[in-house]
Design a protein around this motif. Sequence first.
Motif, PDB file in Angstrom:
ATOM      1  N   LYS A  20       0.840  -1.190   0.000  1.00  0.00           N
ATOM      2  CA  LYS A  20       0.000   0.000   0.000  1.00  0.00           C
ATOM      3  C   LYS A  20       0.877   1.244   0.000  1.00  0.00           C
ATOM      4  CE  LYS A  20      -3.951   1.976   2.440  1.00  0.00           C
ATOM      5  NZ  LYS A  20      -4.826   1.881   3.641  1.00  0.00           N
ATOM      6  N   LYS A  21       0.543   2.178  -0.869  1.00  0.00           N
ATOM      7  CA  LYS A  21       1.343   3.388  -1.004  1.00  0.00           C
ATOM      8  C   LYS A  21       0.698   4.533  -0.227  1.00  0.00           C
ATOM      9  CE  LYS A  21       4.156   1.448  -4.003  1.00  0.00           C
ATOM     10  NZ  LYS A  21       5.535   1.099  -3.632  1.00  0.00           N
ATOM     11  N   ILE A  22       1.504   5.269   0.477  1.00  0.00           N
ATOM     12  CA  ILE A  22       1.015   6.409   1.229  1.00  0.00           C
ATOM     13  C   ILE A  22       0.694   7.556   0.273  1.00  0.00           C
ATOM     14  CG2 ILE A  22       3.324   7.386   1.636  1.00  0.00           C
ATOM     15  CD1 ILE A  22       2.377   8.152   4.439  1.00  0.00           C
ATOM     16  N   THR A  23      -0.312   8.338   0.609  1.00  0.00           N
ATOM     17  CA  THR A  23      -0.700   9.475  -0.234  1.00  0.00           C
ATOM     18  C   THR A  23      -0.586  10.771   0.547  1.00  0.00           C
ATOM     19  OG1 THR A  23      -3.044   9.421   0.393  1.00  0.00           O
ATOM     20  CG2 THR A  23      -2.347   8.010  -1.464  1.00  0.00           C
ATOM     21  N   LEU A  24      -0.482  11.878  -0.177  1.00  0.00           N
ATOM     22  CA  LEU A  24      -0.429  13.196   0.455  1.00  0.00           C
ATOM     23  C   LEU A  24      -1.722  13.480   1.212  1.00  0.00           C
ATOM     24  CD1 LEU A  24       1.251  15.205  -2.429  1.00  0.00           C
ATOM     25  CD2 LEU A  24       2.254  14.754  -0.184  1.00  0.00           C
ATOM     26  N   GLU A  25      -2.848  13.029   0.647  1.00  0.00           N
ATOM     27  CA  GLU A  25      -4.126  13.253   1.309  1.00  0.00           C
ATOM     28  C   GLU A  25      -4.160  12.579   2.683  1.00  0.00           C
ATOM     29  OE1 GLU A  25      -4.644  14.163  -2.884  1.00  0.00           O
ATOM     30  OE2 GLU A  25      -3.761  12.427  -1.850  1.00  0.00           O
ATOM     31  N   GLU A  26      -3.593  11.376   2.773  1.00  0.00           N
ATOM     32  CA  GLU A  26      -3.547  10.680   4.060  1.00  0.00           C
ATOM     33  C   GLU A  26      -2.676  11.444   5.056  1.00  0.00           C
ATOM     34  OE1 GLU A  26      -3.727   5.961   3.648  1.00  0.00           O
ATOM     35  OE2 GLU A  26      -2.259   6.861   2.304  1.00  0.00           O
TER      36      GLU A  26
END
Length: 733
Positions: A33-39
């Motif tokens: 799972k890739k982290i996102t800026l929104e998270e």
Amino acid sequence: MAFVKYSQIFMKFSKLLVAFLFATTTAIFAQDKKITLEEIWSGNFVQQRLQSLQSLNNGSEYVVLNYDQANGTTSIDAYSYKTGKQTRTILNSANLEAIKNFQDFSFSKDEKKILLSTEVEPIYRHSSRDIFYVYDTESEKLSKLSDKKIQEASFSPDNSKVAYVYENNIYYLDLATGKETQVTTDGEINSVINGITDWVYEEEFSFVKAFAWNPTGEKIAYMRFDEAGVPEFSMDLFGKDLYPQQEVFKYPKAGESNSKVSLHMYDVAGGNSEEIKLGDYNDFYIPRIKWTNDPMLLSVQVLNRHQNNLDLIFVNAADNSAAVVMNETDKAYIDITDNLTFLSDNSFIWTSEKDGWNHIYHYSEEGKLKNQVTSGNWEVTNYYGYDPKSKKIFYQSTENGSVNRDVYSIRLNGKSKTRLTNQTGTNSADFSADFTFFINAFSNTETPTIYTLRDSKDGKIVREIQNNKKLLEKEQSYQFSPKELSTIEVNGEELNMWMIKPANFDASKKYPLLMYQYSGPGSQSVSNSYFGTNDYWYQLLANEGYIIACVDGRGTGFKGADFKKVTYKELGKYEVEDQIAAAQKLGERAYIDASRMGIWGWSYGGFMSSNAILKGNDTFSMAIAVAPVTSWRFYDSVYTERYMQTPQENASGYDENSPLNHVEKLKGDYLLIHGGGDDNVHVQNTMRMVEELVQANKQFRWAIYPDRNHGIYGGNTRLHLYTMMTNFILEKL
């Protein structure tokens, strides 16, 4: 029949196989799972922290301000240190008719009355205007202090009065009679301030309240700022109205006129003030005032404008005479702290870098050195206080390495030193009022913060209060890389460094490098502590195939005074040299692509990244500067002159290391970002940089966030900012 049975078995097996494959695939997918800026900017990875707590006088309880979101009410609740369970509710706004809730509170000395802050209107970093109420815990009566928004309300020692500041004048209210007395009358906006600090004191000496009741309530010592001669700074705030609003305030830039500060003593019974003649000083600061344990003896710290000569003065409030008790000098500068502590005999505890490292000292009331309490090639990084019962001092230090912190106790005579924390990493403490317990906050690069209650005698754990295991569990579904701590030898120094590599790092491949730094005097960006918000952004970049590194160069803190103060009078020289040299050395590693190395920073770090891509144009191919200082001539007097003296005295120090004077060297890709409402590092810095780059015909990118201050936040602002920076990195590095 047999066919039916086998069919049923086969169907069950098939379902189990599908379920197994789905679960296995899901598990594999979850690990990728890739982290996102929104998270990141929605707070998905924020550590759970303890609410701000205040120890009660009994030492066995602490209080917390709790907010009931469903009802919109607030309460002051007491909890047991030993059990963590709520013992009582001292006040709940649901029981008050006049106010629905309050934003802050402060107790009187005997904890029988409480000041409640409502309708809080922030001004600058530490200051605000509030509507205050007084709550009597015995009578349960609530009374409004004033219909006006006032500042820095403060109980007298016997709770009979409250002093405060309104429109730059000091007043006090007699709570029994309701009579308001005006202490000063000459206060005027942008001209004269009584009882609170001006902008530069608030920002650089970190306090707002500039008055203090003496221990018997007979006197009020206060500071007066005559800022009539201080140049004004103005900035337009655009908002959503038809016309912008202009904000004008006094801001002394380096070398310009400061406020003329003076100390005054008000006699409550007589109703008159007298200016205290501190001595033959010219162009000086009063960074601290504090009453001693003698109710008629006030301590005053007076600092010269160069900030390398400090006098500790005692003022006798009986006749307003003043005498220097202790003097401290430094070849560079002296840092101001809140560590001064008076003992029952009026001897005092003081911290100083006089032996080359920050340590604790004990002086007699007459200012004679009794003994140096701590010593060694390490730093005292936090002074927590003195317990008169055990005669112990409690402090935090770097005794186990400059990237680590531990909590210690030591006797006043310098003996019986005890390490109270036992895990290697970053340890801090919050002590109960009687020093029976302390709450230890611990983290390291692998462990988010764990809060434990410990016994102050030996540091033994009483109970665990809170941990962040849920955060660790959440992070398991991502491929986060460890933050690796190490050192790198640069310019004859072993510099602290951290590095984050891609999760699928392959030493046979080459990766682009992004360096982060702040580098300001006495700062630290490399520590044995858990991820901050930016670290999650670095994980996102690592997922995209970047190596991120940070090096604390010369001028940063916690490695001795000489290491920190080498940058004196030449900010931006040695720090930049170290970042360039560190990048070059990292570029020699087989797995780093030396043709793709970038650097970024914010504030002082933006000043640094700008200089790095200019002076190190053959080393760095990309830089991002957020809210940078581009010339120290534009920054405030107190901070800048502490490290640079004035531009009139040190023109070359200011100009030779200003990015404005090196724009013709730009080769790489440069992104410049600023908040249009930055009252600290003015957008003037970026506008001047833009003009110099344009006239040098250098192409670059830039962005202004309207009305945003130095933190550039609010709504979607941070998400937008980091999206812009991420896209720039992906495109250019």
